[in-house]
Design an enzyme around this catalytic site. Structure first.
Site, PDB file in Angstrom:
ATOM      1  N   CYS A   2       0.786  -1.388  -0.029  1.00  0.00           N
ATOM      2  CA  CYS A   2       0.042  -0.035   0.218  1.00  0.00           C
ATOM      3  C   CYS A   2       0.564   1.167   0.134  1.00  0.00           C
ATOM      4  O   CYS A   2       1.665   1.613   0.589  1.00  0.00           O
ATOM      5  CB  CYS A   2      -1.011  -0.241   1.096  1.00  0.00           C
ATOM      6  SG  CYS A   2      -1.991  -0.892   1.020  1.00  0.00           S
ATOM      7  N   ARG A  27       4.253  -0.777  -4.720  1.00  0.00           N
ATOM      8  CA  ARG A  27       3.932  -0.881  -3.345  1.00  0.00           C
ATOM      9  C   ARG A  27       2.484  -1.350  -2.910  1.00  0.00           C
ATOM     10  O   ARG A  27       2.105  -2.691  -2.230  1.00  0.00           O
ATOM     11  CB  ARG A  27       3.652   0.399  -2.345  1.00  0.00           C
ATOM     12  CG  ARG A  27       4.918   0.821  -2.386  1.00  0.00           C
ATOM     13  CD  ARG A  27       5.092   1.719  -1.123  1.00  0.00           C
ATOM     14  NE  ARG A  27       5.079   1.440  -0.089  1.00  0.00           N
ATOM     15  CZ  ARG A  27       5.832   1.105   0.916  1.00  0.00           C
ATOM     16  NH1 ARG A  27       6.854   1.756   0.986  1.00  0.00           N
ATOM     17  NH2 ARG A  27       5.738   0.660   2.222  1.00  0.00           N
ATOM     18  N   TRP A  74      -3.001  -2.554  -1.950  1.00  0.00           N
ATOM     19  CA  TRP A  74      -2.775  -4.141  -1.925  1.00  0.00           C
ATOM     20  C   TRP A  74      -3.801  -4.920  -0.573  1.00  0.00           C
ATOM     21  O   TRP A  74      -3.591  -4.620   0.598  1.00  0.00           O
ATOM     22  CB  TRP A  74      -1.060  -4.701  -1.689  1.00  0.00           C
ATOM     23  CG  TRP A  74      -0.464  -6.000  -1.554  1.00  0.00           C
ATOM     24  CD1 TRP A  74      -0.923  -6.108  -2.626  1.00  0.00           C
ATOM     25  CD2 TRP A  74      -1.024  -6.982  -0.704  1.00  0.00           C
ATOM     26  NE1 TRP A  74      -0.653  -7.525  -2.294  1.00  0.00           N
ATOM     27  CE2 TRP A  74      -0.606  -7.975  -1.388  1.00  0.00           C
ATOM     28  CE3 TRP A  74      -0.993  -7.059   0.563  1.00  0.00           C
ATOM     29  CZ2 TRP A  74      -0.059  -9.619  -0.103  1.00  0.00           C
ATOM     30  CZ3 TRP A  74      -0.923  -8.263   1.738  1.00  0.00           C
ATOM     31  CH2 TRP A  74      -0.702  -9.273   0.177  1.00  0.00           C
ATOM     32  N   ASN A 100      -2.047   2.412   5.631  1.00  0.00           N
ATOM     33  CA  ASN A 100      -1.377   1.533   5.115  1.00  0.00           C
ATOM     34  C   ASN A 100      -0.842   0.749   6.431  1.00  0.00           C
ATOM     35  O   ASN A 100      -0.681   0.784   7.726  1.00  0.00           O
ATOM     36  CB  ASN A 100      -0.312   1.819   4.573  1.00  0.00           C
ATOM     37  CG  ASN A 100       0.988   0.982   4.323  1.00  0.00           C
ATOM     38  OD1 ASN A 100       0.766  -0.031   4.110  1.00  0.00           O
ATOM     39  ND2 ASN A 100       2.709   1.554   4.582  1.00  0.00           N
ATOM     40  N   GLY A 101      -1.174  -1.293   6.000  1.00  0.00           N
ATOM     41  CA  GLY A 101      -1.147  -2.051   7.525  1.00  0.00           C
ATOM     42  C   GLY A 101      -2.282  -2.566   8.020  1.00  0.00           C
ATOM     43  O   GLY A 101      -3.284  -2.110   7.144  1.00  0.00           O
ATOM     44  N   GLU A 495      16.371 -19.757  -4.870  1.00  0.00           N
ATOM     45  CA  GLU A 495      16.625 -17.860  -5.842  1.00  0.00           C
ATOM     46  C   GLU A 495      15.518 -18.093  -7.597  1.00  0.00           C
ATOM     47  O   GLU A 495      14.856 -17.351  -7.542  1.00  0.00           O
ATOM     48  CB  GLU A 495      17.474 -16.834  -5.401  1.00  0.00           C
ATOM     49  CG  GLU A 495      17.599 -16.120  -5.887  1.00  0.00           C
ATOM     50  CD  GLU A 495      16.768 -14.856  -5.330  1.00  0.00           C
ATOM     51  OE1 GLU A 495      15.899 -15.074  -4.593  1.00  0.00           O
ATOM     52  OE2 GLU A 495      16.086 -14.304  -5.358  1.00  0.00           O
ATOM     53  N   GLU A 502       6.957 -15.865  -9.365  1.00  0.00           N
ATOM     54  CA  GLU A 502       6.634 -14.408  -9.189  1.00  0.00           C
ATOM     55  C   GLU A 502       6.248 -14.263 -10.130  1.00  0.00           C
ATOM     56  O   GLU A 502       5.323 -13.658  -9.939  1.00  0.00           O
ATOM     57  CB  GLU A 502       7.943 -14.235  -7.801  1.00  0.00           C
ATOM     58  CG  GLU A 502       8.773 -13.848  -8.300  1.00  0.00           C
ATOM     59  CD  GLU A 502       9.798 -13.115  -7.428  1.00  0.00           C
ATOM     60  OE1 GLU A 502       9.164 -11.992  -6.193  1.00  0.00           O
ATOM     61  OE2 GLU A 502      10.756 -12.711  -6.821  1.00  0.00           O
ATOM     62  N   HIS A 518      15.503 -38.132  -4.007  1.00  0.00           N
ATOM     63  CA  HIS A 518      14.663 -38.826  -2.622  1.00  0.00           C
ATOM     64  C   HIS A 518      12.757 -38.381  -2.823  1.00  0.00           C
ATOM     65  O   HIS A 518      12.411 -38.493  -2.017  1.00  0.00           O
ATOM     66  CB  HIS A 518      15.377 -37.900  -1.155  1.00  0.00           C
ATOM     67  CG  HIS A 518      16.619 -38.400  -1.206  1.00  0.00           C
ATOM     68  ND1 HIS A 518      17.186 -39.772  -1.155  1.00  0.00           N
ATOM     69  CD2 HIS A 518      18.249 -37.782  -1.242  1.00  0.00           C
ATOM     70  CE1 HIS A 518      18.056 -40.147   0.039  1.00  0.00           C
ATOM     71  NE2 HIS A 518      18.968 -38.663  -0.978  1.00  0.00           N
ATOM     72  N   LYS A 617       5.628  -5.062  -3.618  1.00  0.00           N
ATOM     73  CA  LYS A 617       7.115  -4.618  -3.063  1.00  0.00           C
ATOM     74  C   LYS A 617       7.276  -4.022  -1.166  1.00  0.00           C
ATOM     75  O   LYS A 617       5.525  -3.490  -1.047  1.00  0.00           O
ATOM     76  CB  LYS A 617       7.623  -3.630  -3.211  1.00  0.00           C
ATOM     77  CG  LYS A 617       9.367  -2.909  -3.167  1.00  0.00           C
ATOM     78  CD  LYS A 617      10.050  -4.566  -4.374  1.00  0.00           C
ATOM     79  CE  LYS A 617      11.235  -4.342  -4.002  1.00  0.00           C
ATOM     80  NZ  LYS A 617      12.019  -5.013  -4.394  1.00  0.00           N
TER      81      LYS A 617
HETATM   82  C1  F6R Z   1      11.501 -11.949  -4.344  1.00  0.00           C
HETATM   83  C2  F6R Z   1      11.026 -10.888  -3.420  1.00  0.00           C
HETATM   84  C3  F6R Z   1      10.480 -10.827  -1.893  1.00  0.00           C
HETATM   85  C4  F6R Z   1      11.260 -10.090  -0.414  1.00  0.00           C
HETATM   86  C5  F6R Z   1      10.885 -10.153   0.647  1.00  0.00           C
HETATM   87  C6  F6R Z   1      11.494  -9.581   1.745  1.00  0.00           C
HETATM   88  O1  F6R Z   1      11.909 -10.968  -5.592  1.00  0.00           O
HETATM   89  O2  F6R Z   1      11.563  -9.599  -3.483  1.00  0.00           O
HETATM   90  O3  F6R Z   1      10.053 -12.348  -1.616  1.00  0.00           O
HETATM   91  O4  F6R Z   1      13.066 -10.296  -0.739  1.00  0.00           O
HETATM   92  O5  F6R Z   1       9.639  -9.600   0.857  1.00  0.00           O
HETATM   93  O6  F6R Z   1      11.798  -7.995   1.809  1.00  0.00           O
HETATM   94  P1  F6R Z   1      13.082  -7.757   1.832  1.00  0.00           P
HETATM   95  O7  F6R Z   1      13.965  -7.373   2.009  1.00  0.00           O
HETATM   96  O8  F6R Z   1      12.654  -5.564   1.648  1.00  0.00           O
HETATM   97  O9  F6R Z   1      12.712  -7.780   4.273  1.00  0.00           O
END
Ligand code: F6R
Length: 622
Positions: A2, A27, A74, A100-101, A495, A502, A518, A617
């Site tokens: 958000c 966000r 979000w 936000n929250g 990763e 994603e 396994h 994000k």
């Molecule tokens: C994946 C991604 C997320 C963040 C996770 C932690 O591409 O971006 O998995 O890595 O949400 O975010 P931070 O690093 O901001 O704590």
């Protein structure tokens, strides 16, 4: 998660809010809205979808309003539709806010407010806060008599009284129709920054929405409120104690948050890695003496080198970087190290013996789960360090000391440059700690010399972009992928799988290559690409064995190998090479083609790479 932006000044608020929301769209992007205060009324525009949808419904005449609040959502409570989009009005129509929250006790508060006669329109937790403030505001007015002036104090008290009832996290920007000359911002557990310009103020959940207007900012701490008026701003706690806040310089620049010719932020951020890794390493590595200087934690090195145990906590990509860090700390510094999912840490009643060092890893510095783990570790007496990218973020300010990544803003929702820099910082830490324990000067010098070569080597990988795109294209109809690596390249396999999932919405699993036999080997068919990270390293022969196992069952292989390794070609349906480096530093190279593979797969599938489905994000809710 958000985005909040609020403007109080002399310019038309509407374009400033829209521009700010666009900068915060990473966000959250399932719905958006703004409220403008004009001629004694609130004009509210809300819509599901992107900010561009919101622009479509805005009438041009609202350019008159010079005060307003905006939000990009979000969704947590209630589906992303117009009614649930922010801003939310209270029942009386006098209070409007963006949030936000998460309000954890919203259900009981809502029940109580309904009993008190309040009406609700949305399914959100946020509307409860608006109604609660409205309820206390009306109560204060009634107590003081309806003819008493509608002054700022009543608004302020109402906000304070309401927040004492609320459990959960919030960043809020609030306006009151009776008090058009004041705007309130308040935060707990969600970020909120006040940008201070000349006769204008921008309240936002991150600096990206502020930087265009001013580089001067006040970072609010939890339980602090800011009152913005024409005469200036004041800060106090929600319990009404005045606090003096220093102005800080926002360290990001406008060009860092522009696309600058790239199609997507993720593409830009992958390409930036050579340069940002240089910035991350420069001035910190002293190859000649085999030492590392990390200003933010220089005073902590002595304690760190003596610790009996390190616990790292992080989420997602940062957790994968932590897994690489665990390996580096144990191998180079011989310090027992564990990596925890931050979201699980506090539920285990964790044991932190005296002298344990806790390291939080977070790009945004705002991830709610990581922050909760930091607080838990602090409560239990650990020294808490942070490896964080965003300067001034909550985790950066909550930890005892820390190291910044220095990679600039990461806007693409899929994290890329933060991962390589997190590994670079963990490598620097491990080498310096090793040096202070039992790593010889020659070994440290060798490792640091190799580390300084990494940016240049990443640059070389970029040249394979077209080749990697063709590999993505050739496999684009495959819905299930495996990523396999051993040792330090196992976290890279995780990763690689996460990146593909994603943004491409392809199901992918990362596994230690030897674990495949396994169980997961049952999945292998010629329809399932298996991506092996099989660089020259101590497990090379073993991983070739794992590749053979897959090929024997008709599996198709994409192999990340070391440049010049001709032997491995015979095992690869597709081969991608990375320059050679010392085994401990390979993750910074092997991850790059996997980032590119995921990027191209998503583009070929026609997805919005920077705004993947259901994601946002900076995950500021637990
Ligand atoms: C994946 C991604 C997320 C963040 C996770 C932690 O591409 O971006 O998995 O890595 O949400 O975010 P931070 O690093 O901001 O704590």
């Amino acid at each position: 998660m958000c985005g909040i932006v609020a403007y109080f000044g002399k310019k038309p608020a509407q374009p400033i809010l829209i521009e700010g929301l666009k900068r915060l769209e990473y966000r959250g992007y399932d719905s958006a809205g703004i409220a403008l205060l004009k001629n004694g009324r609130f004009d509210i525009y809300k819509t599901p979808g992107r900010i561009s949808n919101l622009e479509d419904i805005l009438p041009p005449e609202d350019l008159q309003a010079t005060v307003g609040i905006g939000h990009t959502r979000w969704a947590t409570h209630g589906e992303p539709n117009t009614v649930n989009a922010h801003p939310h009005l209270d029942d009386t129509g006098k209070i409007v806010l963006v949030h936000n929250g998460i309000i954890e006790n919203y259900a009981s508060l809502k029940k109580w407010l309904i009993k008190e006669g309040c009406q609700f329109r949305s399914q959100t937790d946020t509307e409860v806060v608006a109604n609660l403030i409205g309820y206390f505001y009306e109560k204060n007015c009634a107590r003081d008599g309806q003819n008493a002036p509608k002054d700022r104090n009543r608004f302020e008290w109402a906000v304070q009284e309401a927040l004492t009832e609320v459990h959960g996290t919030y960043g809020l920007a609030i306006m009151c129709l009776d008090c058009p000359n004041v705007m309130i911002g308040v935060k707990k557990g969600s970020p909120l920054i006040l940008g201070v310009g000349e006769n204008e103020y921008v309240i936002a959940s991150d600096a990206a929405a502020i930087i265009e207007h001013t580089s001067q900012a006040v970072y609010l701490s939890d339980n602090e409120m800011v009152f913005v008026t024409e005469g200036g701003f004041e800060t106090k706690t929600v319990t009404n104690i005045e606090v003096r806040k220093e102005l800080s310089e926002i360290e990001i620049s406008l060009d860092q948050i522009e696309l600058e010719g790239f199609d997507h932020y993720m593409q830009k951020e992958i390409a930036e890695q050579p340069q940002v890794l240089e910035t991350c390493l420069n001035g910190r590595v002293d190859v000649k003496n085999g030492r590392v200087i990390l200003g933010g934690i220089q005073n902590q090195f002595r304690i760190l080198a003596r610790t009996k145990r390190v616990i790292m906590a992080a989420c997602g990509t940062a957790w994968h970087a932590g897994l690489v860090g665990e390996f580096l700390f144990e191998q180079l510094a011989r310090i027992p190290t564990e990596v925890e999912y931050a979201s699980e840490f506090r539920y285990r009643n964790p044991i932190l013996e005296e002298g344990t060092i806790f390291i939080a890893i977070s790009q945004s510095g705002e991830t709610a789960d990581t922050l909760a783990a930091v607080e838990q570790a602090k409560e239990r007496g650990a020294t808490v360090l942070g490896i964080v990218n965003v300067v001034g973020s909550t985790i950066a300010r909550t930890t005892d000391a820390g190291v910044y990544l220095r990679v600039g803003p990461e806007i693409g929702v899929a994290s890329t440059k933060a991962f390589t820099a997190q590994v670079a910082v963990l490598a620097m830490l491990a080498i310096e700690l090793g040096r202070r324990r039992h790593l010889g000067a020659d070994a440290a010098q060798y490792l640091l010399r190799e580390l300084m070569q990494i940016p240049q080597k990443v640059r070389r990988i970029m040249a394979q972009s077209d080749h990697i795109r063709r590999i993505a294209q050739a496999n684009i109809d495959r819905e299930n992928w495996l990523f396999l690596g051993r040792g330090l390249n196992y976290p890279v396999a995780l990763e690689g799988a996460l990146k593909l999932k994603e943004i491409s919405y392809i199901h992918a699993e990362g596994l230690p290559a030897a674990e495949m036999k396994h169980g997961p080997i049952a999945l292998i068919t010629d329809r399932m690409p298996a991506v092996f990270i099989a660089t020259k390293c101590s497990h090379y022969e073993k991983i070739i064995g794992n590749i053979e196992e897959v090929r024997a069952r008709g599996g198709k292989t994409i192999i990340i190998a070391t440049e010049g390794d001709d032997h491995i070609r015979q095992y690869a349906d597709h081969l991608i090479t990375v320059p050679d480096t010392v085994e401990q530093l390979q993750p910074m190279l092997t991850v790059v083609p996997l980032q590119m593979l995921a990027y191209h797969a998503a583009v070929v599938r026609g997805h919005d790479v920077d705004k993947p489905r259901n994601l946002a994000k900076s995950v500021t809710v637990e």
